[in-house]
Design a protein around this motif. Structure first.
Motif, PDB file in Angstrom:
ATOM      1  N   TYR A   1       0.796  -1.066   0.044  1.00  0.00           N
ATOM      2  CA  TYR A   1       0.045  -0.001   0.063  1.00  0.00           C
ATOM      3  C   TYR A   1       0.940   1.267   0.035  1.00  0.00           C
ATOM      4  O   TYR A   1       1.820   1.305   0.845  1.00  0.00           O
ATOM      5  CB  TYR A   1      -0.885   0.080   1.146  1.00  0.00           C
ATOM      6  N   THR A   2       0.593   2.192  -1.065  1.00  0.00           N
ATOM      7  CA  THR A   2       1.426   3.265  -0.985  1.00  0.00           C
ATOM      8  C   THR A   2       0.372   4.600  -1.327  1.00  0.00           C
ATOM      9  O   THR A   2      -0.788   4.273  -1.904  1.00  0.00           O
ATOM     10  CB  THR A   2       2.312   3.578  -2.135  1.00  0.00           C
ATOM     11  N   TYR A   3       0.643   5.631  -0.799  1.00  0.00           N
ATOM     12  CA  TYR A   3      -0.021   6.764  -1.060  1.00  0.00           C
ATOM     13  C   TYR A   3       1.023   8.099  -1.363  1.00  0.00           C
ATOM     14  O   TYR A   3       1.711   8.408  -0.466  1.00  0.00           O
ATOM     15  CB  TYR A   3      -1.012   7.447   0.165  1.00  0.00           C
ATOM     16  N   LYS A   4       0.939   8.615  -2.659  1.00  0.00           N
ATOM     17  CA  LYS A   4       1.791   9.587  -2.817  1.00  0.00           C
ATOM     18  C   LYS A   4       3.192   9.354  -2.698  1.00  0.00           C
ATOM     19  O   LYS A   4       4.086  10.096  -2.269  1.00  0.00           O
ATOM     20  CB  LYS A   4       1.211  11.025  -2.105  1.00  0.00           C
TER      21      LYS A   4
ATOM     22  N   ASP B   1      -8.252   0.245  -0.091  1.00  0.00           N
ATOM     23  CA  ASP B   1      -7.696   1.332  -1.499  1.00  0.00           C
ATOM     24  C   ASP B   1      -7.229   2.371  -0.757  1.00  0.00           C
ATOM     25  O   ASP B   1      -8.006   3.360  -0.339  1.00  0.00           O
ATOM     26  CB  ASP B   1      -9.102   1.345  -2.023  1.00  0.00           C
ATOM     27  N   PRO B   2      -6.017   2.582  -0.782  1.00  0.00           N
ATOM     28  CA  PRO B   2      -5.415   3.946  -0.239  1.00  0.00           C
ATOM     29  C   PRO B   2      -5.826   5.300  -0.944  1.00  0.00           C
ATOM     30  O   PRO B   2      -5.863   6.025  -0.092  1.00  0.00           O
ATOM     31  CB  PRO B   2      -3.907   3.624  -0.665  1.00  0.00           C
ATOM     32  N   ARG B   3      -6.465   5.115  -2.090  1.00  0.00           N
ATOM     33  CA  ARG B   3      -6.986   6.338  -2.625  1.00  0.00           C
ATOM     34  C   ARG B   3      -8.204   6.824  -1.989  1.00  0.00           C
ATOM     35  O   ARG B   3      -8.293   8.241  -2.144  1.00  0.00           O
ATOM     36  CB  ARG B   3      -7.134   6.062  -4.171  1.00  0.00           C
ATOM     37  N   THR B   4      -8.939   6.146  -1.282  1.00  0.00           N
ATOM     38  CA  THR B   4     -10.180   6.503  -0.669  1.00  0.00           C
ATOM     39  C   THR B   4      -9.869   7.240   0.663  1.00  0.00           C
ATOM     40  O   THR B   4     -10.760   7.785   1.356  1.00  0.00           O
ATOM     41  CB  THR B   4     -10.957   5.470  -0.116  1.00  0.00           C
ATOM     42  N   LEU B   5      -8.650   7.078   1.105  1.00  0.00           N
ATOM     43  CA  LEU B   5      -7.892   7.569   2.498  1.00  0.00           C
ATOM     44  C   LEU B   5      -8.680   7.183   3.787  1.00  0.00           C
ATOM     45  O   LEU B   5      -8.755   7.614   4.850  1.00  0.00           O
ATOM     46  CB  LEU B   5      -8.235   9.372   2.531  1.00  0.00           C
TER      47      LEU B   5
END
Length: 79
Positions: free
Chosen positions: A5-8, A53-57
């Motif tokens: 999992y990565t975010y930015k 889903d990391p995009r959902t925060l």
């Protein structure tokens, strides 16, 4: 080793796993079921899907908030 999992560009794998553990402990406590059973109940939900889903925060929200979302989802399904 690749991060799951990565975010930015930041590895949030541990954050997601710790949040999942916190939420499962709350589900277990709320429903009076073992931790493993809580996972079996939570895993097929849209709330779990959003958490994964990391995009959902969703991973950045509190465990009680995520539990509330899960309870709302279950209430909708039972109607």
């Amino acid at each position: 080793m690749d991060s799951k999992y990565t975010y930015k560009g930041i590895d949030i794998t541990l954050d997601v796993y710790e949040k999942l553990t916190d939420v499962l402990e709350l589900v277990s406590e709320h429903d009076g079921i073992p931790f493993d059973e809580a996972f079996r109940v939570f895993a097929p939900s849209h709330t779990y899907e959003a958490l994964a889903d990391p995009r959902t925060l969703m991973w950045s929200e509190s465990a009680p908030f995520i539990l509330d979302e899960f309870q709302r989802e279950r209430a909708k399904k039972s109607c």
